[in-house]
Design a protein around this motif. Structure first.
Motif, PDB file in Angstrom:
ATOM      1  N   GLU B 109       7.877  85.396  11.398  1.00 54.18           N
ATOM      2  CA  GLU B 109       8.163  86.801  11.726  1.00 54.18           C
ATOM      3  C   GLU B 109       8.404  87.599  10.444  1.00 54.18           C
ATOM      4  OE1 GLU B 109       7.850  88.502  14.285  1.00 54.18           O
ATOM      5  OE2 GLU B 109       8.965  90.334  13.796  1.00 54.18           O
ATOM      6  N   ILE B 110       9.120  86.987   9.474  1.00 51.33           N
ATOM      7  CA  ILE B 110       9.330  87.647   8.177  1.00 51.33           C
ATOM      8  C   ILE B 110       7.972  87.934   7.536  1.00 51.33           C
ATOM      9  CG2 ILE B 110      10.226  87.372   5.830  1.00 51.33           C
ATOM     10  CD1 ILE B 110      12.482  85.697   6.906  1.00 51.33           C
ATOM     11  N   ALA B 111       7.102  86.912   7.529  1.00 55.17           N
ATOM     12  CA  ALA B 111       5.786  87.065   6.906  1.00 55.17           C
ATOM     13  C   ALA B 111       5.021  88.203   7.582  1.00 55.17           C
ATOM     14  CB  ALA B 111       5.005  85.760   7.007  1.00 55.17           C
ATOM     15  N   ARG B 112       5.123  88.276   8.910  1.00 58.40           N
ATOM     16  CA  ARG B 112       4.394  89.312   9.635  1.00 58.40           C
ATOM     17  C   ARG B 112       4.904  90.704   9.244  1.00 58.40           C
ATOM     18  NH1 ARG B 112       4.337  92.574  13.497  1.00 58.40           N
ATOM     19  NH2 ARG B 112       6.561  92.327  13.951  1.00 58.40           N
ATOM     20  N   GLN B 113       6.238  90.831   9.190  1.00 59.58           N
ATOM     21  CA  GLN B 113       6.807  92.148   8.869  1.00 59.58           C
ATOM     22  C   GLN B 113       6.510  92.563   7.435  1.00 59.58           C
ATOM     23  OE1 GLN B 113      10.543  91.184  11.270  1.00 59.58           O
ATOM     24  NE2 GLN B 113      10.939  93.258  10.612  1.00 59.58           N
ATOM     25  N   VAL B 114       6.564  91.572   6.515  1.00 59.24           N
ATOM     26  CA  VAL B 114       6.261  91.881   5.115  1.00 59.24           C
ATOM     27  C   VAL B 114       4.806  92.325   4.990  1.00 59.24           C
ATOM     28  CG1 VAL B 114       5.972  90.869   2.816  1.00 59.24           C
ATOM     29  CG2 VAL B 114       8.053  90.411   4.119  1.00 59.24           C
ATOM     30  N   ASN B 115       3.916  91.620   5.682  1.00 57.87           N
ATOM     31  CA  ASN B 115       2.503  91.983   5.610  1.00 57.87           C
ATOM     32  C   ASN B 115       2.250  93.369   6.193  1.00 57.87           C
ATOM     33  OD1 ASN B 115       1.645  89.701   4.293  1.00 57.87           O
ATOM     34  ND2 ASN B 115       1.421  88.543   6.207  1.00 57.87           N
ATOM     35  N   GLU B 116       2.969  93.671   7.265  1.00 58.61           N
ATOM     36  CA  GLU B 116       2.813  94.985   7.904  1.00 58.61           C
ATOM     37  C   GLU B 116       3.257  96.098   6.949  1.00 58.61           C
ATOM     38  OE1 GLU B 116       1.438  96.041  10.411  1.00 58.61           O
ATOM     39  OE2 GLU B 116       2.311  98.019  10.807  1.00 58.61           O
ATOM     40  N   ALA B 117       4.417  95.898   6.306  1.00 54.72           N
ATOM     41  CA  ALA B 117       4.911  96.906   5.362  1.00 54.72           C
ATOM     42  C   ALA B 117       3.955  97.021   4.182  1.00 54.72           C
ATOM     43  CB  ALA B 117       6.314  96.535   4.885  1.00 54.72           C
ATOM     44  N   ALA B 118       3.435  95.878   3.721  1.00 54.66           N
ATOM     45  CA  ALA B 118       2.515  95.888   2.584  1.00 54.66           C
ATOM     46  C   ALA B 118       1.252  96.662   2.943  1.00 54.66           C
ATOM     47  CB  ALA B 118       2.164  94.462   2.184  1.00 54.66           C
ATOM     48  N   ARG B 119       0.824  96.531   4.193  1.00 52.23           N
ATOM     49  CA  ARG B 119      -0.382  97.252   4.635  1.00 52.23           C
ATOM     50  C   ARG B 119      -0.121  98.759   4.609  1.00 52.23           C
ATOM     51  NH1 ARG B 119      -2.000  99.924   8.600  1.00 52.23           N
ATOM     52  NH2 ARG B 119      -0.081  99.598   9.806  1.00 52.23           N
ATOM     53  N   ILE B 120       1.028  99.166   5.163  1.00 49.54           N
ATOM     54  CA  ILE B 120       1.355 100.598   5.220  1.00 49.54           C
ATOM     55  C   ILE B 120       1.386 101.196   3.825  1.00 49.54           C
ATOM     56  CG2 ILE B 120       3.179 102.248   5.794  1.00 49.54           C
ATOM     57  CD1 ILE B 120       3.968 100.424   8.106  1.00 49.54           C
ATOM     58  N   LEU B 121       1.903 100.420   2.855  1.00 50.88           N
ATOM     59  CA  LEU B 121       2.103 100.964   1.508  1.00 50.88           C
ATOM     60  C   LEU B 121       1.006 100.543   0.540  1.00 50.88           C
ATOM     61  CD1 LEU B 121       5.901 100.242   1.449  1.00 50.88           C
ATOM     62  CD2 LEU B 121       4.892 102.511   1.377  1.00 50.88           C
ATOM     63  N   ALA B 122      -0.042  99.885   1.051  1.00 46.32           N
ATOM     64  CA  ALA B 122      -1.150  99.415   0.207  1.00 46.32           C
ATOM     65  C   ALA B 122      -0.643  98.509  -0.904  1.00 46.32           C
ATOM     66  CB  ALA B 122      -1.933 100.597  -0.357  1.00 46.32           C
ATOM     67  N   LEU B 123       0.254  97.583  -0.549  1.00 44.84           N
ATOM     68  CA  LEU B 123       0.795  96.664  -1.556  1.00 44.84           C
ATOM     69  C   LEU B 123       0.157  95.278  -1.456  1.00 44.84           C
ATOM     70  CD1 LEU B 123       4.608  97.517  -1.365  1.00 44.84           C
ATOM     71  CD2 LEU B 123       3.141  97.846  -3.338  1.00 44.84           C
ATOM     72  N   ASP B 124      -0.780  95.088  -0.517  1.00 47.74           N
ATOM     73  CA  ASP B 124      -1.351  93.754  -0.272  1.00 47.74           C
ATOM     74  C   ASP B 124      -1.726  92.997  -1.546  1.00 47.74           C
ATOM     75  OD1 ASP B 124      -2.309  95.913   1.760  1.00 47.74           O
ATOM     76  OD2 ASP B 124      -2.000  94.085   2.933  1.00 47.74           O
ATOM     77  N   PRO B 125      -2.472  93.642  -2.476  1.00 44.31           N
ATOM     78  CA  PRO B 125      -2.907  92.853  -3.644  1.00 44.31           C
ATOM     79  C   PRO B 125      -1.771  92.519  -4.615  1.00 44.31           C
ATOM     80  CG  PRO B 125      -3.738  95.110  -3.779  1.00 44.31           C
ATOM     81  CD  PRO B 125      -2.986  95.010  -2.506  1.00 44.31           C
ATOM     82  N   LEU B 126      -0.583  93.092  -4.405  1.00 47.78           N
ATOM     83  CA  LEU B 126       0.497  92.906  -5.389  1.00 47.78           C
ATOM     84  C   LEU B 126       1.579  91.943  -4.901  1.00 47.78           C
ATOM     85  CD1 LEU B 126       0.996  96.686  -6.268  1.00 47.78           C
ATOM     86  CD2 LEU B 126      -0.489  95.052  -7.413  1.00 47.78           C
ATOM     87  N   LEU B 127       1.389  91.353  -3.716  1.00 49.61           N
ATOM     88  CA  LEU B 127       2.487  90.625  -3.081  1.00 49.61           C
ATOM     89  C   LEU B 127       3.045  89.474  -3.922  1.00 49.61           C
ATOM     90  CD1 LEU B 127       1.520  90.558   0.698  1.00 49.61           C
ATOM     91  CD2 LEU B 127       3.537  91.592  -0.346  1.00 49.61           C
ATOM     92  N   ASP B 128       2.212  88.869  -4.762  1.00 51.34           N
ATOM     93  CA  ASP B 128       2.698  87.722  -5.535  1.00 51.34           C
ATOM     94  C   ASP B 128       3.058  88.087  -6.964  1.00 51.34           C
ATOM     95  OD1 ASP B 128       2.577  85.748  -3.486  1.00 51.34           O
ATOM     96  OD2 ASP B 128       0.392  85.951  -3.594  1.00 51.34           O
ATOM     97  N   ARG B 129       3.132  89.380  -7.260  1.00 51.25           N
ATOM     98  CA  ARG B 129       3.523  89.804  -8.611  1.00 51.25           C
ATOM     99  C   ARG B 129       5.040  89.945  -8.686  1.00 51.25           C
ATOM    100  NH1 ARG B 129      -0.366  93.927 -10.971  1.00 51.25           N
ATOM    101  NH2 ARG B 129      -2.408  93.083 -10.429  1.00 51.25           N
ATOM    102  N   TYR B 130       5.530  89.964  -9.932  1.00 47.83           N
ATOM    103  CA  TYR B 130       6.947  90.216 -10.181  1.00 47.83           C
ATOM    104  C   TYR B 130       7.130  91.687 -10.532  1.00 47.83           C
ATOM    105  CZ  TYR B 130       7.866  85.280  -9.981  1.00 47.83           C
ATOM    106  OH  TYR B 130       8.003  84.003  -9.528  1.00 47.83           O
ATOM    107  N   PRO B 131       8.327  92.240 -10.268  1.00 45.52           N
ATOM    108  CA  PRO B 131       8.548  93.673 -10.527  1.00 45.52           C
ATOM    109  C   PRO B 131       8.132  94.119 -11.929  1.00 45.52           C
ATOM    110  CG  PRO B 131      10.383  92.791  -9.305  1.00 45.52           C
ATOM    111  CD  PRO B 131       9.480  91.632  -9.597  1.00 45.52           C
ATOM    112  N   LYS B 132       8.376  93.261 -12.935  1.00 47.94           N
ATOM    113  CA  LYS B 132       8.062  93.725 -14.288  1.00 47.94           C
ATOM    114  C   LYS B 132       6.553  93.813 -14.532  1.00 47.94           C
ATOM    115  CE  LYS B 132       8.405  89.148 -16.360  1.00 47.94           C
ATOM    116  NZ  LYS B 132       9.327  88.237 -16.969  1.00 47.94           N
TER     117      LYS B 132
END
Lengths: 311, 359
Positions: B109-132
């Motif tokens: 469920e966490i994975a689903r919600q994170v993916n959903e938020a990433a989709r809304i914000l177009a963050l999909d390609p960045l999910l495995d990056r670090y903030p810096k």
């Protein structure tokens, strides 16, 4: 015309190049002259003794009468029960004391980092103070606290936690406990200061974000504070390891290695071999290289453990 | 229901009162912007809603429940900080899912919600990056994503765009407006930038010195400011203020004399004010008319003209009073040293010596 210009240009270049290399050489000489005094001192008091002790570690003999003995000292190490005792004591102190001290330092630091804590300036000073007090003074006080009729026994008796006074300094187990408490008391505050400094660099809003997001207090400590302090924890682990491997003062002053070598450390053994027993400088040098190798190996292991897995 | 109600809310640090009694209703799904100069208490008020600052007195309701003493995590809110406040040792994915681990949400469920938020914000390609490894704008999107994942009833934003460069700020502003449409939740947003306030808000709350000066829809504040502070704060460039004295009063009319403009006279359709009162006339740069268009004509010396293409701002002065005039035809006026403009009495505002509007 063009050719002429080129020739004169290249000649100028050559001349300029010569001047430049002269300048570079004189700058190099000046640079070396500037650091020469420091280098000479380092050479005499650091490099020479290190190399000399390495050479000494292959010498056998008593006092100033020594001769080349090859690996005789290393063979002696493996057959010397006192060395084995000192090594196992030192490793025991290391394994018990360093983790306890670093965990205590981390807990104190995170408690004292709370801006709402009453009297935190006082506690900070109180916890840091031991590492700037005189070594001999504190050893004397520890000795009197843990004497048979000392305040430690009196307090435990009064609280009825024990029936008979504990023979702190002449019981092997309790002597080790006293030594470990003493060095922990002395160095916890020192390590705490590093953690406090690092914690104050963490953006407060990171904790506020976690708080709003419902991350419990223990998790904020374990999953946010500890990982963010990792480089500092590594630093304190390495320096504390080195410090404990070289442990000498406390055991020398509190127990003198006793009772029956229960608190003998490698450094104290080296001292005894050189200055207290019939001097055996070669063997003492060999034992000191054991510490060097231990420090190197343990530091390497700690660096490998703490290495960033993401890279 | 996720309305927010503040009733006589106060906050003191020791003896210093920083929030001096705030009453405010934030409706469900409303985008409310707190705006004001630095130190006006807008961030403190937001942090009180979040539960990061205690409320000294008054009442805070969220969704119809009193929240004064409720733990921040149980107020149904999520907050985005100015400094992003990302966990630097966690990937984007871990940053967004971290809090859910402690809410006993199952892993998939966490994975689903994170993916959903990433989709809304177009963050999909960045999910495995670090903030810096991210740019400022991307970090801000991760911070917003972390808030979205918690599915809060109210989003709190504390100056989220002030660390971004001008171009990115405009872009993120549009993103936020789009996000509000998509998420349909209540948003409380703090900024000191009145342009952000005007473009994003359903309701703007203008604050100064711990009190609300005026709250209302952006254009209402622009068209009908309650006092000189709001009039000067909302609108860009700032409203011009001209010193004046009331010289005559008739039924429904007030006649002024402009001290610094050759005693030019102007009659405004107002009922307030008294004869002889020193007042301030407010005119927006864009509301000056051509000379002779009616009202009062004033002559100004041009100091500098800024030509922006579609329009120009003329910085001018008269009698020691600096004014800004917007001129659409100014490019033909190059080389002129002074201009004459008229003040339209229908589009001028009058304030008393306390800064209150005379109507």
């Amino acid at each position: 015309m063009v050719a002429e210009v080129e020739t004169s240009g290249s000649m100028q270049d050559r001349r300029r190049g010569g001047a430049a290399s002269n300048l570079a050489r004189s700058e190099q000489i000046n640079g070396w002259l500037f650091i020469m005094p420091a280098l000479v001192l380092l050479g005499i008091f650091m490099v020479y003794p290190i190399l000399w002790s390495l050479w000494m570690s292959f010498q056998v003999g008593r006092g100033m009468n020594f001769s080349f003995g090859g690996f005789a000292n290393i063979i002696r190490l493996t057959q010397d029960p006192v060395f084995i005792r000192a090594l196992s004591n030192t490793l025991l102190f290391l394994a018990v004391q360093v983790p306890i001290m670093l965990m205590l330092a981390l807990l104190f630091a995170s408690a004292l980092n709370d801006s709402k804590l009453w009297g935190r300036g006082f506690f900070r000073t109180a916890i840091f103070l031991p590492c700037v007090t005189s070594l001999v003074a504190y050893s004397v006080i520890f000795k009197s606290i843990f004497a048979l009729d000392g305040i430690a026994n009196q307090a435990l008796l009064a609280l009825q936690l024990i029936e008979n006074p504990i023979n702190w300094l002449s019981d092997p187990f309790w002597a080790r406990v006293v030594v470990i408490s003493a060095i922990t008391w002395r160095w916890t505050g020192y390590n705490m200061i590093f953690y406090l400094a690092a914690m104050q660099n963490i953006d407060r809003s990171i904790y506020e974000a976690a708080k709003i997001d419902g991350v419990p207090t223990w998790a904020r400590f374990w999953f946010i504070t500890v990982p963010m302090l990792k480089p500092v924890i590594l630093f304190t682990a390495v320096t504390s390891t080195i410090g404990t491997l070289q442990l000498f003062d406390e055991v020398n002053l509190l127990t003198n290695g006793g009772p029956s070598d229960a608190t003998l450390t490698l450094s104290l053994y080296i001292y005894n071999l050189s200055f207290r027993f019939m001097p055996s400088f070669g063997y003492a040098a060999t034992v000191s290289y054991v510490i060097v190798i231990l420090v190197g190996v343990l530091s390497l292991i700690q660096f490998l453990i703490a290495r960033d897995r993401r890279r | 229901m996720s309305s927010v109600k503040l009733r006589d809310v106060r906050k003191s640090f020791g003896h210093v009162e920083v929030i001096k009694g705030v009453d405010l209703d934030i409706e469900d799904k409303e985008f409310v912007v707190f705006v004001g100069p630095s130190g006006c208490g807008k961030t403190t008020l937001l942090r009180m809603i979040a539960g990061l600052e205690t409320i000294t007195a008054g009442n805070l309701d969220i969704g119809g429940e009193r929240m004064n003493e409720v733990d921040p995590s149980k107020r149904g809110i999520a907050m985005v900080f100015q400094s992003y406040a990302l966990y630097p040792h966690m990937t984007v994915r871990e940053n967004m899912g971290f809090a859910l681990r402690f809410a006993r949400v199952p892993k998939d469920e966490i994975a689903r919600q994170v993916n959903e938020a990433a989709r809304i914000l177009a963050l999909d390609p960045l999910l495995d990056r670090y903030p810096k490894q991210l740019s400022g704008g991307q970090r801000q999107r991760v911070a917003i994503g972390r808030a979205i994942v918690r599915d809060p009833e109210v989003f709190l934003f504390d100056e989220p765009l002030s660390n971004l460069d001008a171009e990115l700020r405009v872009h993120m502003r549009i993103e936020l407006a789009r996000l509000h449409k998509e998420l349909k939740t209540t948003i409380v947003y703090v900024t000191h930038d009145q342009v952000e306030a005007m473009t994003l808000a359903d309701k703007i709350v203008v604050m100064r010195d711990g009190i609300i000066e005026q709250a209302g829809r952006p254009l209402d504040l622009y068209d009908d400011p309650a006092n000189q502070f709001v009039a000067g704060f909302i609108g860009s460039p700032k409203m011009n203020f001209l010193a004046a004295t009331i010289v005559e009063k008739a039924a429904g009319n007030v006649t002024l004399e402009l001290a610094n403009h050759g005693r030019a006279r102007l009659t405004l359709p107002l009922t307030g004010g008294t004869v002889g009162e020193a007042v301030t006339l407010g005119v927006r740069a864009e509301h000056f008319g051509e000379a002779g268009a009616g009202g009062a004509d004033i002559s100004l010396d041009i100091d500098v003209a800024e030509h922006l293409g579609s329009t120009s701002y003329v910085y001018a002065s008269a009698g020691g009073e600096a004014l800004v005039v917007e001129r659409e035809e100014s490019r033909h006026e190059n080389g002129r040293s002074h201009i004459v403009v008229s003040i339209d009495p229908e589009r001028a505002y009058l304030f008393d010596s306390q800064g209150q509007r005379i109507r």
